[in-house]
Design a protein around this motif. Structure first.
Motif, PDB file in Angstrom:
ATOM      1  N   HIS A  27      48.552  41.037  32.952  1.00  0.00           N
ATOM      2  CA  HIS A  27      49.742  40.782  33.404  1.00  0.00           C
ATOM      3  C   HIS A  27      50.858  40.607  32.366  1.00  0.00           C
ATOM      4  O   HIS A  27      51.795  41.137  32.219  1.00  0.00           O
TER       5      HIS A  27
ATOM      6  N   HIS B 119      41.909  44.788  42.523  1.00  0.00           N
ATOM      7  CA  HIS B 119      40.727  44.286  43.153  1.00  0.00           C
ATOM      8  C   HIS B 119      40.371  44.898  44.264  1.00  0.00           C
ATOM      9  O   HIS B 119      40.943  44.944  45.343  1.00  0.00           O
TER      10      HIS B 119
ATOM     11  N   HIS C 137      44.486  47.528  36.616  1.00  0.00           N
ATOM     12  CA  HIS C 137      44.289  46.288  37.267  1.00  0.00           C
ATOM     13  C   HIS C 137      44.381  46.036  38.800  1.00  0.00           C
ATOM     14  O   HIS C 137      45.691  46.049  39.147  1.00  0.00           O
TER      15      HIS C 137
ATOM     16  N   ASP D 185      47.381  45.179  40.727  1.00  0.00           N
ATOM     17  CA  ASP D 185      46.886  43.779  41.067  1.00  0.00           C
ATOM     18  C   ASP D 185      46.567  43.941  42.876  1.00  0.00           C
ATOM     19  O   ASP D 185      46.546  42.834  43.276  1.00  0.00           O
TER      20      ASP D 185
END
Ligand SMILES: [Zn+2]
Length: 545
Positions: free
Chosen positions: A370, A70, A68, A432
């Motif tokens: 999460h 970006h 996970h 993240d």
């Protein structure tokens, strides 16, 4: 007999196979792992052209998988101004005034990494403070959680945000005495971000920057949780045509502003999760259920310390959630939701129970991203529904104290990884990034230690072993994208994505794990990163063989 392109010998080869076997040597041919075993067994694959790498006892692991992050945002932050280190409003204004003085009028000024909990004033900047930097440029400063930003008056004007703007259900335009102060939360911030379109060139540059940095951190696969649909999907696929980009991407169908449309349009086009190849594959259909804990916008049943009535922000109703997720589930897609607070996590568990009651499809691997505050009562349901959870252990490192301040005792059982594993729940993990550093070593350190940067111990009963932590960042990441047959462990026939650590990670004292370094990364059978070139790569037959 065929000879190998590369042979690693004398290592601590952590295969992450079914028995978590530890062995000594690996042979690679073309893009794949040819053989794994003792030095003696692997020597026979050495030919005249074989590159021999003596590991001298260091660990060789499957390439790390960050489940996970970006990717484009990670690179784009490098194109914006870093305000992580500022200690006061005055500091930040002075810094940005100085750094942006040559930017032509009318162009955007972007700042990232702002954390109100770290600065003297303890709050986000106001529009008036940002106006001190410039009134001739639209400016915004993103909070470290990427769920909140502050905009100056020029940017607010462009976004048509004013004192009469309608209140939003899934976001907040903050006001002081009825006057918009520039702080925009959750969906409200999209009004500004939507205006600031990065060019295609900037986007590709960002992905290139991120891929280089990931490889240097030993990451060979990422699950990209997106930003703006369809732009991020298009850009990642375009980026894959660049031979210099060495990464595998599992790209999520999601949009920060309108995820319902993103999911609908993808289904209408007949594209299901899993479509693609070893380099780029379509991932789950994902939506957002709540905000963040540090920004006090995560949906919490019992509210926040000092503000019991604030239960956070829920993006949509349970009914709406069901209606959006039914279609991708019934079509055969993987589904996922951003769920941080206990209210949000329970909503997604209810949703998965609902969609599987319509079609009890096996092996769906639906995900909760999460799963930060997951109550004990939910564990059995998560296991029974075969949900995959994707926690962010590295969050504890920079944010642990803030969690304690915001939710008190409940912080101790955040990211309950020991409990997940004891219940037999599949756990992968993500940084993240750019929310936290992408370095998987920090995540592994936190899984084993659960200590903040300042040394505070958080919920020690949820610590796990180094072996379990390695599996979470390798094999389990591959499982979360249905790719455990081709990667995630060092076994013959699998893709040759590998990482060399500068020492034995299994024998390293747990408190020192944070300091281990990636020494070499192999992607698709090719050595793509070496920390200190000339240190140990030889192309001729070595004395040690
Ligand atoms: Zn995220």
């Amino acid at each position: 007999m065929k000879k190998a392109d590369v042979v690693f010998i004398n290592g601590e080869v952590i295969t992450v196979d079914q028995h978590f076997s530890i062995t000594e040597a690996v042979a690679i041919l073309d893009h794949k792992i040819m053989a794994v075993g003792k030095n003696e067994e692997i020597k026979k694959y050495i030919g005249g052209e074989t590159k021999i790498i003596d590991l001298e006892g260091k660990s060789l692991l499957p390439g790390f998988i960050d489940a996970h992050l970006h990717m484009a945002e990670t690179g784009l932050t490098k194109l914006a101004f870093d305000v992580r280190a500022v200690e006061s409003m005055e500091d930040m204004i002075a810094l940005l005034k100085q750094q942006t003085k040559d930017i032509p009028k009318g162009q955007w000024i972007r700042g990232w990494g702002f954390n109100d909990n770290r600065i003297k004033e303890g709050r986000m900047p106001t529009r008036w403070e940002l106006d001190e930097i410039s009134t001739k440029h639209p400016i915004y400063i993103q909070r470290s959680c990427n769920h909140i930003l502050s905009a100056n008056s020029y940017a607010l004007q462009l976004a048509e945000i004013h004192n009469q703007s309608e209140p939003l259900e899934d976001g907040e335009i903050e006001k002081e005495n009825g006057i918009v102060n520039g702080v925009l939360k959750e969906s409200a911030r999209m009004k500004v971000l939507d205006l600031d379109q990065y060019s295609e060139r900037e986007y590709l540059e960002a992905i290139q920057i991120a891929s280089k940095e990931f490889i240097a951190a030993g990451i060979t696969s990422v699950h990209d949780l997106g930003s703006k649909f369809p732009k991020h999907m298009i850009m990642m696929q375009k980026a894959m045509r660049d031979p210099d980009i060495k990464i595998r991407i599992y790209g999520t169908v999601v949009s920060f502003d309108n995820t319902t449309d993103a999911i609908g349009q993808t289904l209408e086009a007949g594209i299901l999760s899993g479509a693609g190849n070893d380099r780029f594959r379509i991932g789950p259909s994902k939506l957002f259920l709540d905000g963040s804990l540090t920004g006090r916008t995560a949906a919490m049943k019992d509210g926040y310390i000092g503000d019991k009535n604030n239960k956070g922000i829920v993006y949509l109703s349970q009914e709406k959630l069901h209606s959006i997720m039914e279609n991708p589930h019934l079509a055969g897609c993987q589904i996922a939701a951003h769920a941080i607070g206990d209210t949000a996590v329970e909503m997604m568990v209810d949703c998965i129970e609902h969609v599987t009651s319509l079609d009890n499809r096996k092996n769906h691997r639906h995900r909760i991203e999460h799963a930060s505050v997951t109550s004990k009562e939910l564990l059995k349901r998560i296991k029974d529904l075969e949900i995959v959870v994707i926690p962010n252990p590295a969050f504890l490192y920079p944010f642990g104290e803030e969690y304690v301040n915001n939710i008190g005792e409940r912080a101790q059982s955040m990211f309950p990884i020991r409990s997940f594993l004891d219940y037999g729940i599949m756990v992968a993990a993500g940084s993240d990034s750019p929310v936290t550093e992408y370095n998987p070593i920090i995540g592994i350190y936190e899984l084993v230690n659960r200590r903040t940067k300042n040394g505070l111990l958080i919920g020690p009963e949820e610590r796990i072993t180094i072996e379990e932590a390695i599996k979470i960042f390798t094999y389990n990441g591959a499982y979360a994208s249905f790719e455990e047959q081709t990667k995630g462990s060092i076994e013959p026939g699998k893709l040759a994505d590998l990482v060399v650590i500068d020492q034995s990670i299994l024998r390293c004292p747990s408190e020192d794990i944070l300091h281990v370094k990636v020494e070499m990364t192999v992607f698709n059978g090719e050595i793509v990163y070496v920390r200190e070139p000339n240190s140990f790569v030889s192309t001729s037959m070595s004395e040690n063989v």
